[in-house]
Write an enzyme that holds these catalytic residues in place. Structure first.
Site, PDB file in Angstrom:
ATOM      1  N   GLU A 169       0.820  -1.227   0.000  1.00  0.00           N
ATOM      2  CA  GLU A 169       0.000   0.000   0.000  1.00  0.00           C
ATOM      3  C   GLU A 169       0.851   1.273   0.000  1.00  0.00           C
ATOM      4  OE1 GLU A 169      -2.744  -0.277   3.261  1.00  0.00           O
ATOM      5  OE2 GLU A 169      -3.783  -1.996   2.411  1.00  0.00           O
ATOM      6  N   GLU A 365      -5.527  -8.690   1.153  1.00  0.00           N
ATOM      7  CA  GLU A 365      -6.175  -8.259   2.398  1.00  0.00           C
ATOM      8  C   GLU A 365      -7.636  -7.988   2.111  1.00  0.00           C
ATOM      9  OE1 GLU A 365      -4.535  -4.835   4.461  1.00  0.00           O
ATOM     10  OE2 GLU A 365      -2.484  -5.569   4.176  1.00  0.00           O
TER      11      GLU A 365
END
Ligand code: IFM
Length: 459
Positions: A169, A365
């Site tokens: 991320e 995720e």
């Protein structure tokens, strides 16, 4: 494939995910030195209730118990991250072999339980020493140091780990770590003067990813797979009409940070209309940077929690990104609106909007925070989390059944952990952690998830 029972294909992979700083604790043992998150969380006012990751889930000492639990729940894949500050406490130079040994023990324990390790090399906890030396991601040096660190890890652990992820991320540790005019909510928490400096940090992170891919491939003693993990924003058509689908497609590069992170990583270009929109805030790109950034990937890691609805409108640009109404259902985070279709559309955008129908995708995720309560009977009945996960898994099933290359799903997270600026206040685990005594208590969602794995379908 049976479309009514949500039965996944045999080779679909089920896993659970965590990250080093969020679970390990033991921040001062075996030669580890501080990361930017140690410094940030120790600064009063930065993290809710003054929590830090110094103990977290004490996974550093309790990993055998945690891995046993993983295995008991039926997981055959585990995504975790490696702490740069354990491996190279000064950020560069000498390798701390005691840090390597910890991950070697962890991986051996996983393999003994028949669980495949998937390692992320960077999940936000960069060494404080590099912050002190040159301001972390503000400097291009960070990309080279990351590649050296990647090389050091892969050359030592590449005999046991063959699934590597570079960075997790990018947007979160750059655009939330460096901001103009206010103290950022993420480490290192640097206030900068111009938006260009912020875009420069994510450009440097992209370079780190590219150099990291090259370093992994050349250091690995055996063939391995390399991927980037991104939480790109997903435009979801408000109505699945051709017009709204087209609007979602057009909006995609302009949603969130997609134009500045996912697009250059997957296509080797910052989109020109996106650069034009950024104007003076655009990062400085040196000759050759985009070739480095645009490395062939074996798969893409897709972190998905929410999405944005888009509808078609007549005048240019042909789409409208919609705000959520006040009462829109969400889980226990301000940004966690429940948009299960975003999982499906995210996968579809990679295939169709970006034009990479053969790039395997893993949901690396997906999960949610819920207001979990431990009952007097010692149970956590998180039916709200099951409700959330069930819908996202059905969206995953839709993507697979329509032939998109979604190959697996990792739930976030195996257990409650240190949720960054929210400290231990927000619980994302399917296993409850009682921080008073470090007891692990599988929630109802863990038992439910175990049944999904057992039957290979959404139950
Ligand atoms: O806990 C984080 C994780 O570290 C990165 N992705 C989002 C999760 C929930 O906020």
């Amino acid at each position: 494939m049976d479309r009514t029972t949500y039965q996944f294909p045999k080779d679909f992979l089920w896993g659970a995910a965590t990250s080093a700083y969020q679970i390990e604790g033991a921040t001062e043992v075996d030669g580890r030195k501080p990361s930017v998150w140690d410094t940030f969380s120790a600064t009063p006012g930065r993290v809710l209730k003054g929590h830090t990751g110094s103990i977290a889930c004490d996974h550093y000492h309790r990993y055998p118990e945690d891995i046993r639990l993983l295995a008991e729940l039926g997981f055959r894949h585990y995504r975790f991250s490696i702490s740069w500050a354990r491996i190279m406490p000064e950020g560069r130079g000498t390798v701390n072999e005691a840090g390597i040994d910890f991950y070697r023990r962890l991986v051996d324990e996983l393999l003994n339980h028949n669980i495949t390790p998937h390692a992320t090399l960077f999940h936000w906890d960069s060494p404080q020493a590099l912050e002190d030396r040159y301001g972390s991601w503000r400097s291009r040096e960070m990309a080279n140091d990351f590649a050296d660190y990647a090389s050091a890890v892969v050359s030592r652990l590449g005999d046991r780990i063959t699934h590597w992820m570079t960075l997790n991320e990018i947007m979160c540790f750059t655009h939330f770590g460096y901001e103009v005019g206010k103290i950022p909510v993420h480490a290192p928490g640097t206030v900068v003067e111009h938006q260009k400096q912020v875009w420069q940090t994510s450009h440097h992170a992209l370079l780190a990813h590219g150099l990291g891919c090259q370093a992994i491939r050349s250091a690995s003693p055996v063939p391995c797979s390399v991927s980037l993990v991104d939480n790109f924003a997903v435009s979801v058509p408000l109505t699945e009409t051709p017009a709204d689908c087209e609007a979602a497609r057009r909006a995609f590069p302009f949603c969130g940070y997609n134009g500045g992170i996912l697009l250059p990583a997957l296509t080797g270009e910052y989109p020109s209309d996106w650069l034009a929109q950024l104007g003076e805030a655009a990062p400085e790109i040196q000759e050759g940077d985009l070739e480095i950034i645009h490395q062939p990937l074996d798969s893409l890691g897709f972190n998905i929690y929410s999405g944005v609805y888009v509808r078609a409108i007549d005048p240019d640009p042909g789409y409208e990104i919609l705000d959520f109404p006040r009462g829109y259902p969400r889980m226990h985070m301000p940004w966690l609106q429940i948009v299960p279709e975003a999982l499906y559309w995210g996968v579809r955008h990679i295939s169709e909007t970006i034009g990479q129908p053969n790039l395997p995708i893993f949901v690396t995720e997906n999960g949610c925070a819920a207001e979990d309560v431990l009952t007097d009977q010692g149970e956590v009945i998180d039916s709200d989390r099951i409700f959330y996960l069930r819908q996202y898994l059905r969206a995953a099933y839709r993507a697979v059944s329509e032939g998109y290359p979604l190959k697996g799903y990792f739930v976030w997270s195996l257990m409650d952990n240190f949720e960054w600026a929210w400290g231990h206040d927000r619980r994302f685990g399917i296993v409850y952690v009682d921080y008073a005594n470090q007891a692990r208590i599988p929630k109802a969602s863990a038992h439910w998830f175990a049944e999904c794995i057992r039957h290979h379908r959404v139950v």
